[in-house]
Write a protein that holds these residues in place. Sequence first.
Motif, PDB file in Angstrom:
ATOM      1  N   GLY A 150     -20.937  21.137  27.326  1.00 30.64           N
ATOM      2  CA  GLY A 150     -20.846  21.045  25.882  1.00 30.64           C
ATOM      3  C   GLY A 150     -22.170  20.691  25.244  1.00 30.64           C
ATOM      4  O   GLY A 150     -22.481  21.158  24.151  1.00 30.64           O
ATOM      5  N   ILE A 151     -22.974  19.878  25.918  1.00 34.77           N
ATOM      6  CA  ILE A 151     -24.243  19.442  25.359  1.00 34.77           C
ATOM      7  C   ILE A 151     -25.351  20.462  25.610  1.00 34.77           C
ATOM      8  O   ILE A 151     -26.128  20.798  24.716  1.00 34.77           O
ATOM      9  N   LEU A 152     -25.409  20.983  26.834  1.00 31.51           N
ATOM     10  CA  LEU A 152     -26.495  21.897  27.187  1.00 31.51           C
ATOM     11  C   LEU A 152     -26.241  23.331  26.738  1.00 31.51           C
ATOM     12  O   LEU A 152     -27.163  24.128  26.645  1.00 31.51           O
ATOM     13  N   GLY A 153     -24.966  23.644  26.475  1.00 36.22           N
ATOM     14  CA  GLY A 153     -24.648  24.985  25.999  1.00 36.22           C
ATOM     15  C   GLY A 153     -24.206  25.913  27.120  1.00 36.22           C
ATOM     16  O   GLY A 153     -24.372  25.619  28.314  1.00 36.22           O
ATOM     17  N   PRO A 154     -23.641  27.053  26.749  1.00 34.70           N
ATOM     18  CA  PRO A 154     -23.092  27.986  27.754  1.00 34.70           C
ATOM     19  C   PRO A 154     -24.153  28.662  28.619  1.00 34.70           C
ATOM     20  O   PRO A 154     -23.823  29.221  29.665  1.00 34.70           O
ATOM     21  N   GLN A 155     -25.417  28.628  28.215  1.00 38.94           N
ATOM     22  CA  GLN A 155     -26.465  29.304  28.975  1.00 38.94           C
ATOM     23  C   GLN A 155     -27.068  28.428  30.067  1.00 38.94           C
ATOM     24  O   GLN A 155     -27.899  28.894  30.850  1.00 38.94           O
ATOM     25  N   ALA A 156     -26.667  27.176  30.143  1.00 37.42           N
ATOM     26  CA  ALA A 156     -27.236  26.251  31.131  1.00 37.42           C
ATOM     27  C   ALA A 156     -26.836  26.683  32.538  1.00 37.42           C
ATOM     28  O   ALA A 156     -25.699  27.103  32.785  1.00 37.42           O
ATOM     29  N   SER A 157     -27.771  26.573  33.478  1.00 40.10           N
ATOM     30  CA  SER A 157     -27.499  26.921  34.865  1.00 40.10           C
ATOM     31  C   SER A 157     -26.763  25.783  35.567  1.00 40.10           C
ATOM     32  O   SER A 157     -26.702  24.653  35.065  1.00 40.10           O
ATOM     33  N   ALA A 163     -26.018  20.024  36.982  1.00 43.10           N
ATOM     34  CA  ALA A 163     -25.998  18.995  38.025  1.00 43.10           C
ATOM     35  C   ALA A 163     -27.047  17.921  37.761  1.00 43.10           C
ATOM     36  O   ALA A 163     -26.775  16.721  37.915  1.00 43.10           O
ATOM     37  N   ASP A 164     -28.238  18.346  37.338  1.00 42.54           N
ATOM     38  CA  ASP A 164     -29.295  17.378  37.024  1.00 42.54           C
ATOM     39  C   ASP A 164     -28.904  16.499  35.840  1.00 42.54           C
ATOM     40  O   ASP A 164     -29.143  15.280  35.841  1.00 42.54           O
ATOM     41  N   PHE A 165     -28.298  17.117  34.844  1.00 36.34           N
ATOM     42  CA  PHE A 165     -27.879  16.360  33.665  1.00 36.34           C
ATOM     43  C   PHE A 165     -26.799  15.340  34.039  1.00 36.34           C
ATOM     44  O   PHE A 165     -26.840  14.182  33.598  1.00 36.34           O
ATOM     45  N   ASN A 166     -25.823  15.784  34.832  1.00 36.83           N
ATOM     46  CA  ASN A 166     -24.747  14.881  35.249  1.00 36.83           C
ATOM     47  C   ASN A 166     -25.292  13.691  36.031  1.00 36.83           C
ATOM     48  O   ASN A 166     -24.845  12.553  35.849  1.00 36.83           O
ATOM     49  N   HIS A 167     -26.281  13.948  36.887  1.00 36.22           N
ATOM     50  CA  HIS A 167     -26.859  12.855  37.675  1.00 36.22           C
ATOM     51  C   HIS A 167     -27.654  11.905  36.782  1.00 36.22           C
ATOM     52  O   HIS A 167     -27.572  10.674  36.938  1.00 36.22           O
ATOM     53  N   GLU A 168     -28.402  12.481  35.838  1.00 33.32           N
ATOM     54  CA  GLU A 168     -29.218  11.650  34.953  1.00 33.32           C
ATOM     55  C   GLU A 168     -28.364  10.764  34.055  1.00 33.32           C
ATOM     56  O   GLU A 168     -28.695   9.608  33.789  1.00 33.32           O
TER      57      GLU A 168
END
Length: 320
Positions: free
Chosen positions: A39-46, A51-56
């Motif tokens: 939802g935050i990074l958008g539908p184009q996020a890999s 995974a990096d965002f979730n860990h951070e």
Amino acid sequence: MDTFAYLARRTLQALIVVLLVTVVVFGLLHALPGGPARGILGPQASAQQIADFNHEQGLDRPLPVQYLRYLNTLLHGDLGTSYTLNESVSSLIGQRLPKTLVLSLLSALVGLLLAIPLGMWQAVRRNRPADYVITALSFVAYSTPVYFLGLVLVLVFTQWLPWFPSQAPQGDTLGQVFAQPNALVLPVVAGAATMVAVFSRYMRAATLENLSEDYVRTARAGGSRPTAILFRHVFRNSLTSVIAMLGYYVPVLFGGAIVVEQLFNFPGMGLLFWSAAQSSDYPVLLGCVLVISVATVIGTLLADVVQRLVDPRVKAGETA
């Protein structure tokens, strides 16, 4: 002592409800399609970016741990960051909430000042032509959508009769808002119309109920004047039901504010919520939902407390 115990119990109940609200908001955040990261990074996020965002952000930890962390951030006034405005949600709400409170309180004040005497007047003139006319108008006002009523007000009072501006006051501070009182008239009227319709009916019913009580017949038999009976006894006892409903009307006021602020371009929390919904700015949306929910809980608590003070006969279990 009984009043203190009642207040303590109602406060504890309110805190429990607020805690449940945080659980619901936390669940909504994680129920977003693809999770908060998508939802935050958008539908184009890999997948790697997610995974990096979730860990951070600690979103790969167990849910109980995430919830406790979320609760800790809330206790510190952190509602997250808007990823479209790149500003903290707490700051955005802090800027907009006072304006929405002003609009809602003015609408409620105008609505009550009109509804209470109107309801009493209808009760005294029950089943007369004036009562039927006002009842019909109340049903029309209650069933009319706020946005339609607002459009009618704009058409009539800014186009046909250019008495008021079509936009609400524009400004970042309350001083700038109050510097344009004529621009507040139409938004306040639009917000108060439904409240007049609803609470005049409550006041009418409560007044009729009290007029049939034994104490009114006793006062009449004792030679008391009708106006004295009405304002010294019936008025106060009739207010208890209105006060009880007022706390539960808080979410309706905020819900109406969303439409009114968007229609009149009023820079309050309702317009912030509307803009966030259009841009799928989930942190702002959930922050607004949390604030409105907490305001509703506080409103019902205050209504119960005031009702208890106005009518000490109210028992703790009757308003829970």
